[in-house]
Motif scaffolding. Sequence first.
Motif, mmCIF file in Angstrom:
data_model
loop_
_atom_site.group_PDB
_atom_site.id
_atom_site.type_symbol
_atom_site.label_atom_id
_atom_site.label_comp_id
_atom_site.label_asym_id
_atom_site.label_seq_id
_atom_site.Cartn_x
_atom_site.Cartn_y
_atom_site.Cartn_z
ATOM 1 N N UNK A 736 41.608 30.614 44.570
ATOM 2 C CA UNK A 736 42.168 31.712 45.352
ATOM 3 C C UNK A 736 42.427 31.299 46.799
ATOM 4 N N UNK A 737 41.513 30.454 47.350
ATOM 5 C CA UNK A 737 41.724 29.941 48.709
ATOM 6 C C UNK A 737 42.992 29.107 48.769
ATOM 7 N N UNK A 738 43.178 28.264 47.721
ATOM 8 C CA UNK A 738 44.378 27.427 47.690
ATOM 9 C C UNK A 738 45.633 28.300 47.646
ATOM 10 N N UNK A 744 49.868 33.091 49.598
ATOM 11 C CA UNK A 744 49.679 34.275 48.760
ATOM 12 C C UNK A 744 48.957 35.366 49.542
ATOM 13 N N UNK A 745 49.354 36.600 49.303
ATOM 14 C CA UNK A 745 48.726 37.739 49.968
ATOM 15 C C UNK A 745 47.530 38.230 49.141
ATOM 16 N N UNK A 746 46.642 38.965 49.824
ATOM 17 C CA UNK A 746 45.454 39.500 49.141
ATOM 18 C C UNK A 746 45.828 40.319 47.917
ATOM 19 N N UNK A 747 46.916 41.099 48.031
ATOM 20 C CA UNK A 747 47.355 41.940 46.925
ATOM 21 C C UNK A 747 47.729 41.097 45.713
ATOM 22 N N UNK A 751 45.806 40.939 42.130
ATOM 23 C CA UNK A 751 46.538 41.230 40.897
ATOM 24 C C UNK A 751 46.389 40.106 39.882
ATOM 25 N N UNK A 752 46.444 38.850 40.358
ATOM 26 C CA UNK A 752 46.290 37.688 39.458
ATOM 27 C C UNK A 752 44.916 37.715 38.779
ATOM 28 N N UNK A 818 39.044 37.551 50.036
ATOM 29 C CA UNK A 818 39.841 38.639 50.590
ATOM 30 C C UNK A 818 39.341 39.061 51.967
ATOM 31 N N UNK A 819 38.038 38.825 52.259
ATOM 32 C CA UNK A 819 37.466 39.330 53.503
ATOM 33 C C UNK A 819 37.376 38.279 54.601
#
Length: 830
Positions: A736-738, A744-747, A751-752, A818-819
């Motif tokens: 997710x960091x990559x 990529x946005x948090x949204x 969703x992924x 996300x935070x």
Amino acid sequence: MAWRDAKDSRVRLLLFVASIVLGIAAVVAIQLFSQNLEDNIKQQSKALLGADYLIDSRQLPNERTQEIIDSLGPDAFEVNFVSMIAFPKNGGTKLVRVRGIEGAFPFYGEIDSQPESAAKNYQYNGGALVDATLMLQYDIVPGDSIKVGKVTLPIAGALKAIPGSTAISTSVAPPVIIPYRFIADTELIQFGSRKEYQYFFEDTESDLELLERTIDPQLDVDNADLDTHTATSRNLGRRYDNVGKFLNLVAFIALLLGCIGIASSVNIYIKEKLKSIAVLKCMGASRRQSFLIFLIQIAGIGLLGGVLGTLAAVGLQESFPYILQDFLPFEVELRITPQPLVLGVVLGVLMSVLFALLPLLGTWFVSPLQVLRVDSEATNPSKKPQFVLFTLIVLFLFGFSYWLLKDTVYALAFVIGVLVIFSILGGVSSLIMKAVKRFFPKNADYTLRQPLLNLFRPNNQTLVLIVAIGLGTFLIATLYFTKDILLAKTQLEKSENNPNLVALDIQSQQVDSVQRTFEENNLRVINNIPLVTMRLHSIKGVPVKTLQKDTTRQVSRWILNHEFRTTYRDSLIASEQLLSGDWIPNFEGDGMIPISISENFAGDARAKVGDTLVFNVQGVLMETKVGSIRQVDWTRLQLNFLVVFPSGVLEEAPQFNVLTSYVGNEKISADLQRDLVEQFPNVSIIDLRQVYSIIEEILDKVSWVINFMAFFSILTGIIVLIGSVRTSKYQRIRESVLLRTLGAKNKQILKISALEYLFLGLLGSLTGLLLAMIGSVLLALFLFQEPFTPSVIPFLIFLPALVLLVVAIGLSNIRPVLKSSPLEVLRGAG
């Protein structure tokens, strides 16, 4: 090194511990309770019987049997039978079991009454002891009276307990104890009455097993039996044996889920440690040292899980007597024995190591160059150690199953069933991965393509999660479907054509008067069924007495000793189906009479169509031949018969009748019962609405026990699920960091992740539900022989609940991404 590394990974290792704690707790708690139950049965067997041994007979003992009884010197005597009683105070009536006792019975244990003095003085004072619950229902107190047949007695006290009674056995016909000297005056023991004579003995010196082997065969010839308190102990042990087997299997499933949790968690955990292992080898650590570091960790997890599970089991077993109190004839005194406690600790270590060895083998083949490689996969171990480990796991499952079930066939069937379910779930997950890879939607939106890629790319969770989710869903859904099948078998159709009240023991001269009583209460007599009592005299030309002495006979003992209540009619009824032969409605000729026998009678008597059977009908021998064999549905709450004669044969034989009717409510039933008891005290009435309520209550309790024990399997499955998802937390964080670093946005990340876990949860739960449906259909067809209509509740509740749980756990993994900033997350993860 094992300790230091475990401290850094304590959160993930605690999830490994949780994977096995519940399984160990369930197994140890059930073993502790089973041992306590067995010890209590042995210790209390005399109190359960009330005597050292007894002799019982369904008929007044003949001269030969009476001589045997007299030679042994009985210390107490009883005759008991089912009959209607009335309370003159308020006109209430009830079907009860009347026990006329003479002597100081019981010799062990005691009659629990209120007041306490009533149990000691009722015989001397000529009073009755009435079931305490029955007295509460009818607002009766000591000092009121009870009418038993033609006799009215004062109520000496409320009967709370007496040796040999259970909550279930007394729920349909509560006990009423009166002095034996009043039995003849009641005039309730007439032709056709169902009665039992019991002679009680207090004997602390005789060898009871020798007495049973010597005397019992002599009594069998005259249809009497000798029962010792040691036999009672054995019989009770067998009675609760199936309950113990079921509880053990449920606990074993919980344990097995824990094993799967360990294997899957260790597999992902070791993959994350491959670079650390490569670094250790670069610094000079040997294969053996790097292997032992993690083996010690896993063994420590098993030890901790075993200790915690064992401690939880000690508290858990305290609940079992409360859960099973309605199924036990005594209070269980609990004590802690060392064997199950040691078993829990050893089992925790053994299963942890055994199920973790396969992923641990990967550490043996890690190369020092692994630290420089981008690919984090270790070299796969050879097939030989994998095969050896798989064989050891299967042998462990079989050995543990056999230890629980004490039956080779059952243990083998259970292991094969487990392997089949896991194979199906594993095969489904493999097919899903191949199908997604082959039919991958390349033109779909990126947020849809990415979670689909996660289903089949390296380090995917598809196999682990589908197996964990699918197995948990399969277990709970199968239990739910099976419960529906069992309850469906007991349902009564509320229709005026389906009788729900039965009047028994009506003498031939009373039939017309009883029918008028029904009509006066505006009730229609649906069935008027004649019953003729008889015994077998010979089977295929061989006298029954000869067969009773033949130790090599194949005919079942009960067939030879049973007093059959048969009927005659010209047609089959709804609960019967003809299997072979021809149904003969009427017979008016000479020669052997064609009869119809039930399938189970035919099997136990080794009889087929055309075989000859001679019946003794009140001293008259009647030659018959098997004209047909019927399949009878004994689960229906109606009168079914082992033997049915054609019309035109038994009409003049000594007989009594059974009348059935449909009553719409409790008031109509109570009015009819009051009128019948006043005019015909020998007639017994069974309100099937009450019987059905009792059966439904019992099934609800059984279902509650099943669901209570299944809870351990389901909760363990959920913990395995949490562990499986959480152990991939750091891998998902890096991914997710990559994605976030690439823009990529948090949204999009949310969703992924949500879609990936939605797919996994939906596929696993749906597969488990479908397997449960298939299994339930097979159970319905081959075991219960009932139609199966699947409930929608598992699809409406279990499916969305488990899917939401998987998604919630999965999304909790990526909260740090996300935070926080990518750099903070990478530093924290490192």
